[in-house]
Design a protein around this motif. Structure first.
Motif, PDB file in Angstrom:
ATOM      1  N   SER A 204      83.075 -21.436 -67.314  1.00  0.00           N
ATOM      2  CA  SER A 204      82.133 -21.928 -66.806  1.00  0.00           C
ATOM      3  C   SER A 204      81.579 -20.980 -65.484  1.00  0.00           C
ATOM      4  CB  SER A 204      82.278 -23.380 -66.428  1.00  0.00           C
ATOM      5  OG  SER A 204      83.063 -23.551 -65.328  1.00  0.00           O
ATOM      6  N   GLU A 205      82.322 -20.408 -65.069  1.00  0.00           N
ATOM      7  CA  GLU A 205      82.193 -19.575 -63.796  1.00  0.00           C
ATOM      8  C   GLU A 205      81.773 -17.821 -64.045  1.00  0.00           C
ATOM      9  OE1 GLU A 205      81.340 -21.175 -60.785  1.00  0.00           O
ATOM     10  OE2 GLU A 205      82.051 -23.042 -62.039  1.00  0.00           O
ATOM     11  N   ASN A 206      81.785 -17.643 -65.348  1.00  0.00           N
ATOM     12  CA  ASN A 206      81.774 -16.331 -65.913  1.00  0.00           C
ATOM     13  C   ASN A 206      80.593 -15.438 -65.158  1.00  0.00           C
ATOM     14  OD1 ASN A 206      83.191 -14.168 -67.108  1.00  0.00           O
ATOM     15  ND2 ASN A 206      81.205 -14.252 -68.484  1.00  0.00           N
ATOM     16  N   LYS A 207      79.217 -16.306 -65.328  1.00  0.00           N
ATOM     17  CA  LYS A 207      78.104 -15.598 -64.664  1.00  0.00           C
ATOM     18  C   LYS A 207      78.204 -15.166 -63.092  1.00  0.00           C
ATOM     19  CE  LYS A 207      74.561 -16.667 -67.638  1.00  0.00           C
ATOM     20  NZ  LYS A 207      74.918 -15.755 -68.930  1.00  0.00           N
ATOM     21  N   LYS A 208      79.142 -15.990 -62.443  1.00  0.00           N
ATOM     22  CA  LYS A 208      79.328 -15.722 -60.907  1.00  0.00           C
ATOM     23  C   LYS A 208      80.243 -14.693 -60.738  1.00  0.00           C
ATOM     24  CE  LYS A 208      78.611 -20.634 -59.588  1.00  0.00           C
ATOM     25  NZ  LYS A 208      79.242 -21.871 -58.988  1.00  0.00           N
ATOM     26  N   LEU A 209      81.112 -14.583 -61.702  1.00  0.00           N
ATOM     27  CA  LEU A 209      82.041 -13.458 -61.890  1.00  0.00           C
ATOM     28  C   LEU A 209      81.545 -12.149 -62.057  1.00  0.00           C
ATOM     29  CD1 LEU A 209      85.348 -15.235 -63.431  1.00  0.00           C
ATOM     30  CD2 LEU A 209      85.065 -14.432 -61.140  1.00  0.00           C
ATOM     31  N   GLN A 210      80.563 -12.211 -63.071  1.00  0.00           N
ATOM     32  CA  GLN A 210      79.787 -10.799 -63.425  1.00  0.00           C
ATOM     33  C   GLN A 210      78.815 -10.519 -62.068  1.00  0.00           C
ATOM     34  OE1 GLN A 210      77.732 -12.269 -66.971  1.00  0.00           O
ATOM     35  NE2 GLN A 210      79.695 -11.698 -68.162  1.00  0.00           N
ATOM     36  N   ALA A 211      78.413 -11.672 -61.510  1.00  0.00           N
ATOM     37  CA  ALA A 211      77.597 -11.231 -60.227  1.00  0.00           C
ATOM     38  C   ALA A 211      78.352 -10.895 -59.144  1.00  0.00           C
ATOM     39  CB  ALA A 211      76.866 -12.476 -59.583  1.00  0.00           C
ATOM     40  N   LEU A 212      79.613 -11.251 -59.029  1.00  0.00           N
ATOM     41  CA  LEU A 212      80.509 -10.679 -58.116  1.00  0.00           C
ATOM     42  C   LEU A 212      80.694  -9.107 -58.541  1.00  0.00           C
ATOM     43  CD1 LEU A 212      82.505 -11.022 -55.439  1.00  0.00           C
ATOM     44  CD2 LEU A 212      84.268 -11.773 -57.232  1.00  0.00           C
ATOM     45  N   ASP A 213      80.867  -8.862 -59.597  1.00  0.00           N
ATOM     46  CA  ASP A 213      81.507  -7.640 -60.147  1.00  0.00           C
ATOM     47  C   ASP A 213      80.175  -6.476 -59.948  1.00  0.00           C
ATOM     48  OD1 ASP A 213      83.954  -8.139 -61.230  1.00  0.00           O
ATOM     49  OD2 ASP A 213      82.979  -8.258 -63.378  1.00  0.00           O
ATOM     50  N   ALA A 214      78.915  -7.095 -60.065  1.00  0.00           N
ATOM     51  CA  ALA A 214      77.818  -6.353 -59.735  1.00  0.00           C
ATOM     52  C   ALA A 214      77.225  -6.246 -58.438  1.00  0.00           C
ATOM     53  CB  ALA A 214      76.639  -6.906 -60.746  1.00  0.00           C
ATOM     54  N   ASP A 215      77.920  -7.118 -57.647  1.00  0.00           N
ATOM     55  CA  ASP A 215      77.347  -7.067 -56.002  1.00  0.00           C
ATOM     56  C   ASP A 215      77.722  -6.038 -55.386  1.00  0.00           C
ATOM     57  OD1 ASP A 215      76.694  -7.751 -53.700  1.00  0.00           O
ATOM     58  OD2 ASP A 215      77.440  -9.707 -53.602  1.00  0.00           O
ATOM     59  N   PRO A 216      76.748  -4.962 -55.064  1.00  0.00           N
ATOM     60  CA  PRO A 216      77.083  -3.667 -54.290  1.00  0.00           C
ATOM     61  C   PRO A 216      77.700  -3.966 -52.962  1.00  0.00           C
ATOM     62  CG  PRO A 216      74.574  -3.762 -54.438  1.00  0.00           C
ATOM     63  CD  PRO A 216      75.327  -5.104 -55.263  1.00  0.00           C
ATOM     64  N   GLN A 217      77.215  -5.249 -52.532  1.00  0.00           N
ATOM     65  CA  GLN A 217      77.822  -5.424 -51.104  1.00  0.00           C
ATOM     66  C   GLN A 217      79.236  -5.790 -51.104  1.00  0.00           C
ATOM     67  OE1 GLN A 217      74.884  -8.073 -49.550  1.00  0.00           O
ATOM     68  NE2 GLN A 217      73.361  -6.630 -49.049  1.00  0.00           N
ATOM     69  N   LYS A 218      79.826  -6.319 -51.966  1.00  0.00           N
ATOM     70  CA  LYS A 218      81.305  -6.580 -52.059  1.00  0.00           C
ATOM     71  C   LYS A 218      81.885  -5.346 -52.420  1.00  0.00           C
ATOM     72  CE  LYS A 218      80.361 -11.040 -51.712  1.00  0.00           C
ATOM     73  NZ  LYS A 218      79.962 -11.546 -50.661  1.00  0.00           N
ATOM     74  N   ASP A 219      82.849  -5.093 -51.349  1.00  0.00           N
ATOM     75  CA  ASP A 219      83.668  -3.928 -51.471  1.00  0.00           C
ATOM     76  C   ASP A 219      84.970  -4.369 -52.107  1.00  0.00           C
ATOM     77  OD1 ASP A 219      85.334  -4.832 -49.595  1.00  0.00           O
ATOM     78  OD2 ASP A 219      84.803  -3.562 -48.065  1.00  0.00           O
ATOM     79  N   VAL A 220      85.810  -3.136 -52.603  1.00  0.00           N
ATOM     80  CA  VAL A 220      87.206  -3.303 -53.275  1.00  0.00           C
ATOM     81  C   VAL A 220      88.033  -4.592 -52.481  1.00  0.00           C
ATOM     82  CG1 VAL A 220      89.215  -2.420 -54.109  1.00  0.00           C
ATOM     83  CG2 VAL A 220      86.950  -1.084 -54.284  1.00  0.00           C
ATOM     84  N   GLU A 221      88.059  -4.521 -51.333  1.00  0.00           N
ATOM     85  CA  GLU A 221      88.767  -5.417 -50.550  1.00  0.00           C
ATOM     86  C   GLU A 221      88.547  -6.876 -50.463  1.00  0.00           C
ATOM     87  OE1 GLU A 221      91.944  -4.791 -49.632  1.00  0.00           O
ATOM     88  OE2 GLU A 221      91.669  -2.951 -50.424  1.00  0.00           O
ATOM     89  N   GLN A 222      87.236  -6.836 -50.526  1.00  0.00           N
ATOM     90  CA  GLN A 222      86.459  -8.277 -50.498  1.00  0.00           C
ATOM     91  C   GLN A 222      87.043  -8.975 -51.969  1.00  0.00           C
ATOM     92  OE1 GLN A 222      82.433  -7.126 -49.140  1.00  0.00           O
ATOM     93  NE2 GLN A 222      82.446  -8.659 -47.730  1.00  0.00           N
ATOM     94  N   ARG A 223      86.669  -7.994 -53.085  1.00  0.00           N
ATOM     95  CA  ARG A 223      86.976  -8.892 -54.235  1.00  0.00           C
ATOM     96  C   ARG A 223      88.360  -8.816 -54.560  1.00  0.00           C
ATOM     97  NH1 ARG A 223      83.592  -4.325 -55.483  1.00  0.00           N
ATOM     98  NH2 ARG A 223      85.147  -3.279 -56.682  1.00  0.00           N
ATOM     99  N   ARG A 224      89.290  -8.100 -53.974  1.00  0.00           N
ATOM    100  CA  ARG A 224      90.874  -8.240 -54.048  1.00  0.00           C
ATOM    101  C   ARG A 224      91.235  -9.607 -53.333  1.00  0.00           C
ATOM    102  NH1 ARG A 224      93.444  -2.380 -53.174  1.00  0.00           N
ATOM    103  NH2 ARG A 224      92.566  -1.461 -55.027  1.00  0.00           N
ATOM    104  N   ARG A 225      90.615  -9.750 -52.152  1.00  0.00           N
ATOM    105  CA  ARG A 225      90.852 -10.909 -51.311  1.00  0.00           C
ATOM    106  C   ARG A 225      90.387 -12.251 -52.161  1.00  0.00           C
ATOM    107  NH1 ARG A 225      89.296  -8.997 -46.999  1.00  0.00           N
ATOM    108  NH2 ARG A 225      87.248  -9.392 -46.935  1.00  0.00           N
ATOM    109  N   PHE A 226      89.264 -11.989 -52.941  1.00  0.00           N
ATOM    110  CA  PHE A 226      88.958 -13.220 -53.648  1.00  0.00           C
ATOM    111  C   PHE A 226      89.887 -13.480 -54.598  1.00  0.00           C
ATOM    112  CE2 PHE A 226      86.824 -14.202 -57.636  1.00  0.00           C
ATOM    113  CZ  PHE A 226      86.380 -15.661 -57.485  1.00  0.00           C
ATOM    114  N   VAL A 227      90.498 -12.438 -55.399  1.00  0.00           N
ATOM    115  CA  VAL A 227      91.388 -12.600 -56.285  1.00  0.00           C
ATOM    116  C   VAL A 227      92.624 -13.521 -55.667  1.00  0.00           C
ATOM    117  CG1 VAL A 227      93.040 -11.784 -57.948  1.00  0.00           C
ATOM    118  CG2 VAL A 227      90.610 -11.107 -57.824  1.00  0.00           C
ATOM    119  N   SER A 228      92.803 -12.949 -54.484  1.00  0.00           N
ATOM    120  CA  SER A 228      94.131 -13.453 -53.913  1.00  0.00           C
ATOM    121  C   SER A 228      93.973 -14.927 -53.487  1.00  0.00           C
ATOM    122  CB  SER A 228      94.309 -12.679 -52.641  1.00  0.00           C
ATOM    123  OG  SER A 228      95.451 -13.281 -51.947  1.00  0.00           O
ATOM    124  N   ILE A 229      92.976 -15.254 -53.107  1.00  0.00           N
ATOM    125  CA  ILE A 229      92.568 -16.714 -52.678  1.00  0.00           C
ATOM    126  C   ILE A 229      92.432 -17.665 -53.983  1.00  0.00           C
ATOM    127  CG2 ILE A 229      90.608 -18.308 -51.586  1.00  0.00           C
ATOM    128  CD1 ILE A 229      90.163 -15.914 -49.677  1.00  0.00           C
TER     129      ILE A 229
END
Length: 179
Positions: free
Chosen positions: A38-63
């Protein structure tokens, strides 16, 4: 992405099999897949967001996925690094296919005009097992009044159509050939 999904799935599958945790991995990945659908669109948006760097996306996964199996968390971290979190479901489907092949099992959808009894489903399951050589079948019975009567069985990419609708369509084709 289909080939990439298969590669991620194969790597996770092989790792889980080698670590002798395949069933646990399947259960945990199934839970994650259900949770993120149900959150797939949000995950795709996170993937596409140029303002989110690798560390932010990794931190998201960790949390979000911090309590998951280490192998699964590693894969999710790699997905985040490569901007592929929006493809978790595709990877899960590929993983599930490998899992089902390993366990000689598959899903079957039995369409009928009415809800079949457990006895009828069991009989059909035995026929499917005999024809497919599968050891386990996970059956879903779908009601389809358009069949008029009989059943249609789908296992993977195979379809067995024993419906009256199909019989009538074949009869119609024969009449057309005769004209």
């Amino acid at each position: 992405m289909a080939n990439i999904a298969k590669k991620y799935a194969k790597a996770l599958f092989d790792t889980a099999k080698d670590a002798d945790i395949l069933d646990d991995m399947y259960d945990e990945f199934s839970t994650i897949n259900e949770a993120v659908q149900s959150e797939n669109k949000k995950l795709q948006a996170l993937d596409a967001d140029p303002q989110k760097d690798v560390e932010q996306r990794r931190r998201f996964v960790s949390i979000v996925f911090g309590q998951t199996n280490q192998y699964l968390q590693n894969m999710l971290t790699i997905l985040a690094s490569n901007r592929h979190l929006g493809h978790i479901h595709e990877i899960y489907i590929a993983f599930e296919t490998l899992y089902n092949e390993e366990h000689n099992q598959d899903y079957a959808v039995i369409e009928s005009v009415y809800q079949l009894s457990e006895e009828e489903l069991s009989s059909i399951e035995e026929i499917i097992k005999a024809r497919t050589k599968l050891s386990k079948i996970m059956i879903t019975n779908k009601i389809n009044p358009e069949l008029i009567g009989g059943i249609r069985v789908k296992v993977g990419t195979k379809v067995m159509d024993a419906s009256i609708k199909n019989d009538l369509a074949q009869l119609e084709r024969q009449f057309i050939r005769v004209k």
